[in-house]
Every structure is written in C-alpha cells, then in structure tokens.
Scaffold this active site. Structure first.
Site, PDB file in Angstrom:
ATOM      1  CB  CYS A   1      36.783  36.392  49.247  1.00 31.07           C
ATOM      2  SG  CYS A   1      37.807  35.375  50.337  1.00 31.07           S
TER       3      CYS A   1
ATOM      4  CG  HIS B   1      35.466  42.092  50.915  1.00 36.48           C
ATOM      5  ND1 HIS B   1      35.043  40.893  50.402  1.00 36.48           N
ATOM      6  CD2 HIS B   1      36.640  41.846  51.545  1.00 36.48           C
ATOM      7  CE1 HIS B   1      35.928  39.950  50.703  1.00 36.48           C
ATOM      8  NE2 HIS B   1      36.900  40.499  51.391  1.00 36.48           N
TER       9      HIS B   1
ATOM     10  CG  HIS C   1      35.222  36.410  54.761  1.00 35.71           C
ATOM     11  ND1 HIS C   1      34.302  36.394  53.728  1.00 35.71           N
ATOM     12  CD2 HIS C   1      36.433  36.623  54.169  1.00 35.71           C
ATOM     13  CE1 HIS C   1      34.920  36.594  52.579  1.00 35.71           C
ATOM     14  NE2 HIS C   1      36.213  36.720  52.824  1.00 35.71           N
TER      15      HIS C   1
END
Length: 655
Positions: A178, A314, A354
């Site tokens: 990620c 994040h 996300h």
C-alpha cells in the site's frame, strides 16, 4: 541546510491527472473533498457477484463488505488515439489503458508537449500490486492462453508509457503493497535530484477486478464491514478497497521555473524505510519504523517538524495501524509545536476508500489541492475518537469541517504518509508553491485590439469538434479562460500542445471574438495572421512562433476530448480504423486488428498487423474456418489485397 540548497534539491509538481471514485479530474476531486462527499458505493456486478460472496462473519470464502470505491467506465478507451486495434484494446489490461490516458492528461496539465520529450531520458515510476486482468484471463483455461498475455505482465505498466511517449530513462514498476505509489514518487525525486532524468512521471494504478484479495483480507479482519474507512474513529474496523489511477509530472524546481512551467506544489524531501525487526512479525506495524521515516523525511526536506501545518495520513481505518500512526505523528511533529496551533491530520480514504498501491498518490493529489486552495477538508466517518489514543497529549486535530490553513507569513507545509504490509513506510514533504509572477512583455502592455491566433488540433474529426466546443466554453464569459490573458492562452495552445492531423485555427481580438469564431462567427478580415491560420488548418507546418512576438506564460487549457468505446475481453468489437463491412474472414481480420485506415495496397505491418497480431489471427482463422492454417504461409502475406485473396481461397477450401 540553507534555503538555496533546499531549493536546488526541491522538485516541482507541474502536472496532475486522475481517475478516482467520483472524480475523473483533480478539480472534481477537490469538489468531492470540499463538499465532504463519500463516493464509495455498491460493488458492480461486472466485478463479481457480491450477493454470493458477502457475509458479515469473517469466515473463509466470504467477503466482509458489499461496497467499495469504484471508478466508472474502466472498460472505456480511445483505441484509435493510441494506434491500437480493437482486439489489442480488448485484450489489454484496463490498468494500462487508463494509465495511458491519465498520463497524457497529466502531461497536458503540465504543459509538456510529448513531441518535445520524445527520445529524451524522461522517467516513469508506477506503483502497482495487481494483475487482475491477467489472472482472470489465465483462469479461463489453458486453451485460452495466448502470446497476447505477454502484454499484461505488470512490468509493462511503466514500459507501455515509456514506449508510447518514447521516454528512454528509467521505467520501473514499484510494489511495496500500500505504500507503492509514494515510493514511486520518492524514486522519481531521487532520479531527478541525481540528474538521471530531466522529467519524471510518478503514478499509481489499482483496479480490483476480482474478489480474491478481499476474501483474504476479510478473513484476516482487515476489511470494514460497512465498506467505509473510519480513520481515527472508535468504530474503525478495517478499510474499504477502491480503484484509482493517478499520475503526477515532476521536474527539478530550478528547471521548472526556468522553463516557465506552472508549479502546483513543491516536494521538499522524502524518505522510505522498512520496519526491520522493530515489530514482532513482518506483517505487524511498528511505531519505531514510522517514527524513523518521519524524522528522515523532514531532515531530508530541511523542515522543522513543528512547522508542518497538515499531514495526509495513511489513515486506512485500521484498528491496529491508526493508533500507531497517530502516536508517531504526535511524537515527531508534536514536539515543540505551539499550543494554539495543533497539527491537522486527515485521510482521503474516508472519501473514496483505500486505493491500495495507488492510495499514496491519491493522498498526494489531495494534499497538493489543499495547498493550492489554502484549505483542509473534513475527514469523514469520525463519530467517537478512538479511546486508545491520548488526544489530550497529542497536539493533533482530525478536522470535522473545512478548515482554512493558517496564515503564518510563509508557505504552508504538509506531509503525506503511506505504509505497506511489506513493512515499507514512506513519507513525502511538500510546501505551497510561490505565487506565479506575471511576466511583463519587453515592449510593455499589449495595445488594445491586438489580434491573436488560436490553433487547436485533435486525432480525429469527432475529437476536433468536441475540442472546438470545449475551447468555445472556456473562452466565453464565465469560462475558465476568462482568468487568463488571451496572449497566454494562444501561446500555450501553440507551443505546449501536440499538433495532430485534424486542425482548426481562428483569429480574434478578445476572448469572446475567438469563442464566436470557433463556432462559425466572423474573424478580423485581412489580418496577416489569418493566412497563417489557414496554412495551419490545412495541415501545413507554419512557424506559429511568428504569431507571438512577445513571450507568453503557460496557462491551463481544455483537456483532450477522448473518443472512447467500451473494450472488454470476450465481447464483440469493431476496429479503430475504417474496417470494411461484410462477414468474410478478411473483413473480420481487418475489423478486429487494423489500427489505421487502409486500402488494398496498404501493407499489413503499416496498419498494425505485426508478428504478435499474426499469431492471434492464425489461431482464430483456424477456429473460424475449421481448417489447419499454416503460419508461414500467412506470414508471407504483405498487403491488404493479398490478405483478401488468401482468405477467400481459405474459405473456398473449407466449403
């Protein structure tokens, strides 16, 4: 580190483009953020059957959420623009197709003409973890596997861009889970700083076309049951997966300023680092690992962490990761911070989900927009702050509404963070761009009534019509072009865009005159620029610089109007060229594989039927004619006329 050294090492963000849930441009993304929109939605049936797979219980073979963040029209592509046949387009991973169009848009936004970059050492770094299209193709059975799947290996994501644009610098796919796309930005910055590349594209692309990763993450308890990221909230239960395609164009700051580029934001520094053995297992996040990378990034940027105004976290809504990330930010960026100026922290994932490998770049785009607009949008899905975070001790605020950035007599500073399950953390430090100075013309202000030439072009007649209409809207009262000097608009169109085969050119004294001329209105008669416009529109190559005795500065222009069609593997398609009517084998081959217009004398290689296409055609001809097809015999065909004659003989023998 003194200011001059920092500026010489800094990197300018000069262009951006995106395809995100609910936003197909950065301007649309800002509207989503400003208006606190949640653009996640129900999983489309074209992706997978969510009814058959959904279960709120984390058990094997079931997926936790019915929703996520999805980009509309992932099968839509302008094959003709990129000289692809219908078959090539349908077989190509939609991640590559969308990345091609988004990269073109980013270069247009940056005012970088691809022809001027071709053959140079421009670099491409693409963050990506998925190859869903390839995986789905291979699952159809061994008999469906063809050489065409070579085009869908993940290493081809950056290579496709480098080949199309003729970029000869580094071309690298980055996979750190990620944090991939933020690591791609870091690598691009390093390439620029070292002098390895004069310009770099940093990108992230993520299209979730199959449920497999969702099944794994659901069983691990990592996916939110309601399909929403709830960063910092007591009810956070995991993340909501989303699509994203995002591209930024980067150039060394001194070069961007010298070249007259529009600087949207400045990357002061960045850092990446692995957790090493500071955590119990490789998959368990580490506070120390995050603290280290934050300190390294701000040291690299020459920025006091206490001066940072905003951090795009994040922020995935992970019960394990969120508290550690907030503690790390408080420890590094909270030290020495004035009591009345807490650090604003947010996450675009609360709006769009996300985007996994592309999530960091989605956050970077948001941060650039925040710096441009001087505002920080609300972080959504925050009801009750997490009780395991000592909010009183950490000088952090998750904004619940739109906040203005503080006016402190200096450019605002922001950070963007990303963490990957690879234990690789990344952080990028940005500052606001300085206001653009309007250069004075050497001969002074333009006389009132100066005539200007506007030259525009497109790949096809339909696209030219759409572009003409877009420029007319742009130039009319209330259009975006009203904010810019006419000289700058026309100079940008002439010098900062590719000149395609289909063209239009008009002259006029005002925005309104040019808008009217584009839609058939009168133009100033007898002006010398009229002859230049006619030569350009007729396909000539006149010296457009002669129309601009004074230099103009680059300003944003209407984007290219894609002429897209749906290309999906297994569906019937028609070619991008002028495919013939008819049901014979030659007509089928030409409809599916010709990339350009042709006649009987056209060479097969000139219309895009190359060696790889020939392999696919031989297999399909054998299936359709129910006869053995000799590849060597087919390989000896050179022209469209020979192809027609040969396939007629093949059909006759099959009767």
């Amino acid at each position: 580190m003194d200011r001059s050294d920092v500026d010489s090492r800094s990197v300018a963000v000069i262009g951006m483009a995106c395809r995100l849930p609910g936003a197909s441009t950065p301007d649309e993304l800002w509207a989503v953020l400003r208006d606190a929109q949640d653009t996640t939605g129900e999983t489309p049936r074209e992706r997978y059957d969510v009814d058959a797979l959904h279960s709120p219980d984390p058990r094997p073979g079931r997926i936790a959420a019915r929703r996520g963040g999805y980009v509309a029209g992932v099968d839509d592509f302008d094959a003709g623009f990129f000289a692809m046949s219908a078959t090539e387009a349908a077989e190509l991973d939609p991640q590559q197709r969308l990345l091609l169009m988004t990269a073109w848009e980013a270069l247009e936004d940056a005012g970088q003409c691809p022809d001027a970059l071709a053959g140079g050492r421009s670099a491409v770094f693409v963050g990506n973890t998925r190859a869903d299209h390839l995986e789905l193709s291979l699952r159809r059975g061994p008999e469906t596997v063809t050489a065409a799947q070579l085009n869908n290996f993940r290493s081809l994501l950056p290579a496709r861009l480098s080949h199309f644009f003729d970029f000869r610098g580094p071309s690298v796919v980055v996979d750190t889970a990620c944090s991939s796309s933020l690591v791609a930005v870091h690598q691009a910055v390093q390439s620029l700083r070292s002098g390895e590349s004069p310009l770099a594209l940093a990108a992230g692309v993520n299209l979730a076309l199959r449920p497999d990763e969702g099944l794994v993450l659901s069983h691990a308890g990592a996916m939110a049951g309601d399909g929403r990221c709830k960063f910092g909230d007591a009810g956070a239960d995991g993340y909501s997966p989303s699509d994203a395609v995002a591209v930024v164009v980067l150039k060394r700051l001194p070069d961007a300023l010298a070249d007259g580029d529009r600087v949207r934001a400045v990357i002061r520094g960045s850092a990446v680092g692995n957790d090493g053995r500071t955590s119990d297992t490789v998959l368990h996040p580490s506070l120390q690992g995050q603290v280290d990378v934050l300190r390294w990034a701000y040291e690299d940027a020459g920025v006091d962490p206490a001066d940072v105004d905003y951090v795009e976290a994040h922020g995935a809504g992970s019960p394990a990761l969120d508290p550690l990330e907030l503690r790390a930010l408080g420890e590094v960026l909270g030290a020495g911070r004035p009591a009345g100026r807490p650090l604003l922290v947010g996450s675009v994932k609360t709006n769009i989900g996300h985007a996994e490998a592309a999530g960091g770049l989605a956050g970077l785009l948001k941060t650039v927009l925040c710096l441009e607009h001087g505002q920080i949008p609300a972080s959504l899905n925050l009801g009750t702050p997490r009780p395991d975070v000592d909010w009183a001790a950490l000088p952090l605020v998750l904004p619940a509404e739109l906040h203005d950035l503080p006016v402190l007599g200096r450019p605002a500073v922001a950070g963007v963070g990303g963490q990957g399950s690879s234990a690789l953390n990344a952080h990028v430090v940005l500052r606001q761009a300085a206001p653009r100075a309007v250069p004075a013309a050497p001969s002074g202000p333009e006389p009132e009534g100066t005539v200007h030439l506007l030259a525009i072009s497109a790949h096809s007649p339909a696209a030219l019509t759409a572009l003409t209409e877009a420029y007319a809207r742009y130039l009319r009262p209330g259009g975006e072009g009203g904010a810019y000097a006419l000289r700058d608009i026309c100079h940008s169109a002439a010098t900062r865009r590719r000149h395609h085969a289909h063209r239009a050119a008009v002259v006029g004294r005002t925005h309104e005159e040019l808008a009217a001329a584009l839609t058939g209105g009168p133009e100033p008669a007898g002006h010398p620029l009229r002859a230049l416009a006619e030569r350009y529109a007729a396909g000539g190559d006149p010296d457009l610089a002669a129309a601009f005795p004074e230099p103009g500065r680059y300003v944003p222009l209407p984007g290219y109007p894609w002429q897209t069609r749906r290309y999906r593997q297994g569906e019937e398609h028609h070619g991008a060229g002028a495919g013939p009517d008819g049901d014979d084998l030659a007509a089928w081959v030409l409809r599916e594989h010709a990339r350009t217009r042709f006649d009987d004398a056209s060479a097969l290689t000139d219309i895009g039927i190359d060696s790889l296409a020939r392999l696919r055609i031989v297999v399909e001809l054998a299936r359709r004619s129910r006869r053995e097809v000799d590849p060597e015999e087919f390989g000896r065909l050179r022209t469209v006329g020979e192809l027609r004659q040969w396939t007629r003989a093949l059909e006759a023998a099959a009767r």
